[in-house]
Motif scaffolding. Structure first.
Motif, PDB file in Angstrom:
ATOM      1  N   THR A 106       0.734  -1.369  -0.290  1.00 36.41           N
ATOM      2  CA  THR A 106       0.001   0.136  -0.257  1.00 36.41           C
ATOM      3  C   THR A 106       0.849   1.275   0.152  1.00 36.41           C
ATOM      4  OG1 THR A 106      -0.024   0.291   2.523  1.00 36.41           O
ATOM      5  CG2 THR A 106      -1.601  -1.244   1.356  1.00 36.41           C
ATOM      6  N   TRP A 107       2.290   1.332  -0.094  1.00 36.65           N
ATOM      7  CA  TRP A 107       3.120   2.235   0.090  1.00 36.65           C
ATOM      8  C   TRP A 107       3.496   2.872  -1.214  1.00 36.65           C
ATOM      9  CZ3 TRP A 107       6.636  -0.476   4.300  1.00 36.65           C
ATOM     10  CH2 TRP A 107       5.733  -0.527   5.541  1.00 36.65           C
ATOM     11  N   GLU A 108       3.275   2.417  -2.128  1.00 38.03           N
ATOM     12  CA  GLU A 108       3.641   3.314  -3.500  1.00 38.03           C
ATOM     13  C   GLU A 108       3.550   4.710  -3.638  1.00 38.03           C
ATOM     14  OE1 GLU A 108       3.142   3.076  -8.338  1.00 38.03           O
ATOM     15  OE2 GLU A 108       1.546   2.010  -7.245  1.00 38.03           O
ATOM     16  N   GLU A 109       2.460   5.268  -2.801  1.00 37.51           N
ATOM     17  CA  GLU A 109       2.474   6.810  -2.819  1.00 37.51           C
ATOM     18  C   GLU A 109       2.261   7.352  -1.504  1.00 37.51           C
ATOM     19  OE1 GLU A 109      -1.307   7.787  -5.017  1.00 37.51           O
ATOM     20  OE2 GLU A 109      -0.673   6.718  -6.675  1.00 37.51           O
ATOM     21  N   ARG A 116       8.356   4.393   0.407  1.00 39.65           N
ATOM     22  CA  ARG A 116       7.981   4.195  -1.062  1.00 39.65           C
ATOM     23  C   ARG A 116       9.036   3.320  -1.458  1.00 39.65           C
ATOM     24  NH1 ARG A 116       8.521   9.205  -2.866  1.00 39.65           N
ATOM     25  NH2 ARG A 116       8.160  10.622  -1.133  1.00 39.65           N
ATOM     26  N   ARG A 117      10.530   3.679  -0.868  1.00 39.01           N
ATOM     27  CA  ARG A 117      11.618   2.611  -1.244  1.00 39.01           C
ATOM     28  C   ARG A 117      11.147   1.405  -1.091  1.00 39.01           C
ATOM     29  NH1 ARG A 117      17.227   2.746  -1.556  1.00 39.01           N
ATOM     30  NH2 ARG A 117      18.097   0.625  -0.880  1.00 39.01           N
ATOM     31  N   LEU A 118      10.616   0.989   0.087  1.00 37.35           N
ATOM     32  CA  LEU A 118      10.119  -0.447   0.640  1.00 37.35           C
ATOM     33  C   LEU A 118       9.149  -1.009  -0.416  1.00 37.35           C
ATOM     34  CD1 LEU A 118      11.000  -0.329   4.387  1.00 37.35           C
ATOM     35  CD2 LEU A 118      12.244  -0.886   2.787  1.00 37.35           C
ATOM     36  N   PHE A 119       8.142  -0.143  -0.886  1.00 34.73           N
ATOM     37  CA  PHE A 119       7.287  -0.639  -1.650  1.00 34.73           C
ATOM     38  C   PHE A 119       8.015  -1.017  -3.236  1.00 34.73           C
ATOM     39  CE2 PHE A 119       4.999   0.118  -5.683  1.00 34.73           C
ATOM     40  CZ  PHE A 119       3.835  -0.608  -5.440  1.00 34.73           C
ATOM     41  N   TRP A 120       9.094  -0.500  -3.419  1.00 28.56           N
ATOM     42  CA  TRP A 120       9.536  -0.906  -4.793  1.00 28.56           C
ATOM     43  C   TRP A 120      10.536  -2.071  -4.577  1.00 28.56           C
ATOM     44  CZ3 TRP A 120       7.608   0.035  -9.255  1.00 28.56           C
ATOM     45  CH2 TRP A 120       6.814   1.368  -9.493  1.00 28.56           C
ATOM     46  N   TYR A 121      11.189  -2.008  -3.269  1.00 28.33           N
ATOM     47  CA  TYR A 121      12.144  -2.953  -3.273  1.00 28.33           C
ATOM     48  C   TYR A 121      11.491  -4.390  -3.102  1.00 28.33           C
ATOM     49  CZ  TYR A 121      16.879  -4.590  -1.812  1.00 28.33           C
ATOM     50  OH  TYR A 121      18.125  -4.977  -1.971  1.00 28.33           O
ATOM     51  N   VAL A 142       3.762   1.610 -15.929  1.00 31.03           N
ATOM     52  CA  VAL A 142       3.137   3.004 -16.091  1.00 31.03           C
ATOM     53  C   VAL A 142       3.634   3.685 -15.109  1.00 31.03           C
ATOM     54  CG1 VAL A 142       1.146   4.299 -16.114  1.00 31.03           C
ATOM     55  CG2 VAL A 142       1.223   2.423 -17.297  1.00 31.03           C
ATOM     56  N   SER A 143       3.696   3.486 -13.875  1.00 30.50           N
ATOM     57  CA  SER A 143       4.362   4.240 -13.027  1.00 30.50           C
ATOM     58  C   SER A 143       5.530   4.495 -12.902  1.00 30.50           C
ATOM     59  CB  SER A 143       3.971   3.603 -11.376  1.00 30.50           C
ATOM     60  OG  SER A 143       4.410   4.511 -10.251  1.00 30.50           O
ATOM     61  N   GLU A 154      16.852   7.573  -2.646  1.00 28.10           N
ATOM     62  CA  GLU A 154      16.725   6.237  -2.132  1.00 28.10           C
ATOM     63  C   GLU A 154      15.629   5.707  -2.840  1.00 28.10           C
ATOM     64  OE1 GLU A 154      15.567   8.838   1.141  1.00 28.10           O
ATOM     65  OE2 GLU A 154      16.553   9.190  -0.603  1.00 28.10           O
ATOM     66  N   VAL A 155      14.681   6.198  -3.259  1.00 27.47           N
ATOM     67  CA  VAL A 155      13.470   5.610  -3.850  1.00 27.47           C
ATOM     68  C   VAL A 155      13.993   5.206  -5.424  1.00 27.47           C
ATOM     69  CG1 VAL A 155      10.807   5.830  -4.473  1.00 27.47           C
ATOM     70  CG2 VAL A 155      11.955   7.081  -2.612  1.00 27.47           C
TER      71      VAL A 155
END
Length: 213
Positions: A106-109, A116-121, A142-143, A154-155
């Motif tokens: 749920t952390w993308e935004e 947000r770093r952890l969302f992508w990792y 898309v994002s 870091e993101v």
């Protein structure tokens, strides 16, 4: 927070200046889980005590507001330290608990660059651990195409890494990931140590795909 005698001794032990990360991991394995001690170590604001804390938190006690505060605290550190803190926290706590892993999605935004770093990792990790990639790669692309160029450092690194994992493990997105990497040129001029894989997307994807052929 006033430190207990146990915490004081431990802080003195791990802040001597010659400690290696492997030593911290061994110490964490010896302690196993001690949430109160972890919170004491975290309260020092010091890097090594906080790294050790990330190993010994009790996952069941990591409520969302606690995680938000820990993420805010990580921003007190420089880029290298806060990235390491975030990654250890994810690997040793968030990724090992179904509730916390679901929360990461749920952390993308999220306003916090750490979260947000952890969302992508986490999204990258879901692809490299050998399981079938989740079905959200089209949305992630898309994002990535919209936001990768302007993300905080870091993101940005973990977004780029996630794009690499998508390109490696999902051939239908490979050309698109390579095109994105060429267009942005991120990490193209980065010095890469011997036997390490570059972060520049076209090379990263080419090398990792070749390993799997």
């Amino acid at each position: 927070m006033a430190l207990s005698t146990k915490a004081k001794k431990l802080v003195a032990e791990i802040t001597k200046g010659d400690l290696k990360l492997g030593d911290l991991k061994k110490r964490g394995a010896e302690i196993k889980k001690d949430h109160d001690l972890a919170m004491e170590l975290w309260s020092t604001g010091e890097y090594y005590p906080r790294l050790l804390a990330s190993l010994i938190f009790d996952k069941k006690l990591l409520a969302e507001e606690v995680i938000d505060q820990l993420a805010a605290d990580m921003l007190e550190h420089d880029l290298k330290e806060r990235s390491q803190l975030a990654d250890w926290f994810m690997a040793n706590q968030l990724a090992k608990d179904k509730r916390l892993a679901a929360l990461m999605t749920t952390w993308e935004e999220n306003p916090s660059p750490i979260l947000r770093r952890l969302f992508w990792y986490h999204q990258a990790r879901l692809r490299w651990v050998g399981q079938t990639p989740p079905g959200n790669s089209a949305e992630l692309m898309v994002s990535l195409e919209k936001n990768l160029a302007t993300a905080e450092p870091e993101v940005q690194w973990t977004m780029n890494f996630c794009a690499g994992q998508i390109g490696i493990h999902e051939p239908k997105f490979r050309a698109r990931c390579i095109k994105l990497g060429k267009a942005l040129g991120l990490y193209k001029d980065e010095h890469v140590s011997k036997n390490c894989t570059p972060s520049y997307l076209p090379e990263f994807i080419r090398i990792e795909v070749a390993k799997r052929e």
